[in-house]
Write an enzyme that holds these catalytic residues in place. Structure first.
Site, PDB file in Angstrom:
ATOM      1  N   ASN A  23      34.069  40.574  36.134  1.00 20.31           N
ATOM      2  CA  ASN A  23      34.201  41.076  34.793  1.00 20.31           C
ATOM      3  C   ASN A  23      34.397  39.597  33.622  1.00 20.31           C
ATOM      4  OD1 ASN A  23      34.969  41.942  32.361  1.00 20.31           O
ATOM      5  ND2 ASN A  23      36.664  43.027  33.139  1.00 20.31           N
ATOM      6  N   LYS A  25      34.421  39.568  30.603  1.00 24.22           N
ATOM      7  CA  LYS A  25      35.223  40.101  29.494  1.00 24.22           C
ATOM      8  C   LYS A  25      34.693  39.353  28.015  1.00 24.22           C
ATOM      9  CE  LYS A  25      39.473  40.237  32.274  1.00 24.22           C
ATOM     10  NZ  LYS A  25      41.007  40.506  32.094  1.00 24.22           N
ATOM     11  N   HIS A 108      38.374  50.275  31.397  1.00 22.56           N
ATOM     12  CA  HIS A 108      39.188  49.134  31.593  1.00 22.56           C
ATOM     13  C   HIS A 108      40.657  49.190  30.786  1.00 22.56           C
ATOM     14  CE1 HIS A 108      40.490  45.020  31.881  1.00 22.56           C
ATOM     15  NE2 HIS A 108      39.604  44.747  32.906  1.00 22.56           N
ATOM     16  N   GLU A 110      42.161  47.009  29.238  1.00 24.43           N
ATOM     17  CA  GLU A 110      41.966  46.446  27.619  1.00 24.43           C
ATOM     18  C   GLU A 110      41.152  47.377  26.979  1.00 24.43           C
ATOM     19  OE1 GLU A 110      40.324  42.629  29.300  1.00 24.43           O
ATOM     20  OE2 GLU A 110      42.124  42.295  30.484  1.00 24.43           O
ATOM     21  N   GLU A 178      43.152  49.104  39.158  1.00 25.06           N
ATOM     22  CA  GLU A 178      43.640  47.740  38.727  1.00 25.06           C
ATOM     23  C   GLU A 178      44.911  48.157  38.174  1.00 25.06           C
ATOM     24  OE1 GLU A 178      40.251  45.039  37.468  1.00 25.06           O
ATOM     25  OE2 GLU A 178      40.438  46.409  35.876  1.00 25.06           O
ATOM     26  N   GLY A 184      45.218  39.401  35.330  1.00 28.43           N
ATOM     27  CA  GLY A 184      45.290  38.047  34.758  1.00 28.43           C
ATOM     28  C   GLY A 184      46.693  37.605  34.609  1.00 28.43           C
ATOM     29  N   SER A 223      44.057  39.922  39.441  1.00 23.44           N
ATOM     30  CA  SER A 223      44.477  38.464  40.160  1.00 23.44           C
ATOM     31  C   SER A 223      43.792  38.169  41.621  1.00 23.44           C
ATOM     32  CB  SER A 223      45.802  38.369  40.119  1.00 23.44           C
ATOM     33  OG  SER A 223      46.431  38.430  38.936  1.00 23.44           O
TER      34      SER A 223
HETATM   35  C1  PEP Z   1      39.914  42.558  35.225  1.00 25.63           C
HETATM   36  O1  PEP Z   1      40.394  42.378  34.006  1.00 25.63           O
HETATM   37  O2  PEP Z   1      39.423  43.543  35.507  1.00 25.63           O
HETATM   38  C2  PEP Z   1      40.673  41.586  36.212  1.00 25.63           C
HETATM   39  C3  PEP Z   1      40.820  41.924  37.248  1.00 25.63           C
HETATM   40  O3  PEP Z   1      41.206  40.399  35.828  1.00 25.63           O
HETATM   41  P1  PEP Z   1      41.861  39.249  36.721  1.00 25.63           P
HETATM   42  O4  PEP Z   1      40.989  39.317  38.024  1.00 25.63           O
HETATM   43  O5  PEP Z   1      41.699  37.978  35.691  1.00 25.63           O
HETATM   44  O6  PEP Z   1      43.020  39.453  36.968  1.00 25.63           O
END
Ligand code: PEP
Length: 262
Positions: A23, A25, A108, A110, A178, A184, A223
């Protein structure tokens, strides 16, 4: 024909094909296509044992699809529930399918927090994806406060129940767990916590879709990095990863893919 062979393979082996999804973003200029190009080249060095997907900003879907070859899938990060109409600035699942997207991330955290997209809306988006022949990747996760209160399982089940489509072919639906506090941040739940939540999600999917629920891929996201991917991907009911930061560089992304096909 290929689909029939895949189904037969699954029936014989009980295996679900791993999906390693990136992703990007709101990161990615035309110059970033170099990383996708490098990914397609590097994919050739690995056995074709797991699916690989990048969801770039929508402006890059067409050029990425043009250079993706047959090993890299291209997806999008959100869609409007309607097929077309007076929705300035939005993109429908049909428009994204036409551009070459075969997956769309919906729900998601966000999007839920920044755009107020609630689970009922996410479910409409998932239906739109299925209508357009696209696989929705439906994201769910608990906040840090909910985790601290011991509400992780209840939160995930409650959100997922409201977000998944009422009818779905298992092969056209993906769920991503998630934890909000892991996105992040460099923080990751323990393997036991991941196993517990993925197990609960699997139970719910079987309740909702009977046997087909066994084949729905459940990704872990938050992460995931080259250094922790192998152990996370080895956990029961973890059928792949949704990767943010570590998907932006082909070397990191492919190091994660490598653990999936090792
Ligand atoms: C995400 O935003 O879907 C995500 C998993 O981000 P990160 O891997 O940077 O934690």
């Amino acid at each position: 024909m290929l689909g029939e062979r895949t189904n037969l393979f699954k029936m014989v082996t009980g295996m679900v094909r791993t999906l390693i999804a990136g992703n990007w973003k709101m990161n990615g200029l035309k110059s970033s296509l170099e990383e996708a190009k490098k990914t397609t080249q590097m994919l050739q060095d690995f056995p074709d044992k797991a699916d690989c997907l990048i969801c770039p900003p929508s402006t890059l879907v067409v050029p990425m699809k043009e250079m993706a070859g047959d090993r890299l899938h291209v997806g999008a990060q959100s869609c409007h529930p309607e097929a077309s109409g007076a929705f300035t600035g939005d993109l429908s699942a049909e428009i994204l399918a036409d551009a070459g997207a075969s997956y769309v991330i919906v729900g998601h955290s966000e999007r839920r927090s920044e755009h107020g997209e609630r689970s009922a809306y996410v479910q409409e988006q998932a239906h739109a994806c299925l209508r357009a022949g696209i696989t929705p990747i439906i994201c769910v996760g608990e906040s840090y406060a909910q985790r601290q209160r011991g509400e992780t399982k209840d939160t995930v089940v409650r959100i997922l129940r409201k977000s998944v489509p009422t009818l779905a072919e298992s092969e056209t639906l993906v769920v991503a767990y998630e934890p909000l506090w892991a996105i992040g941040t460099g923080l990751v739940p323990s393997n036991e916590e991941i196993a517990t939540v993925h197990g609960v999600i699997r139970e719910l999917l079987i309740e909702l879709y009977q046997d087909r629920g066994r084949e729905i891929r459940i990704l872990y996201g938050g992460s995931m990095k080259p250094g922790n991917a192998a152990e996370i991907l080895a956990i029961e009911n973890v059928n792949g990863g949704l990767i943010g930061g570590a998907s932006l560089k082909a070397d990191d992304f492919m190091a994660i893919y490598a653990t999936a096909v090792a």
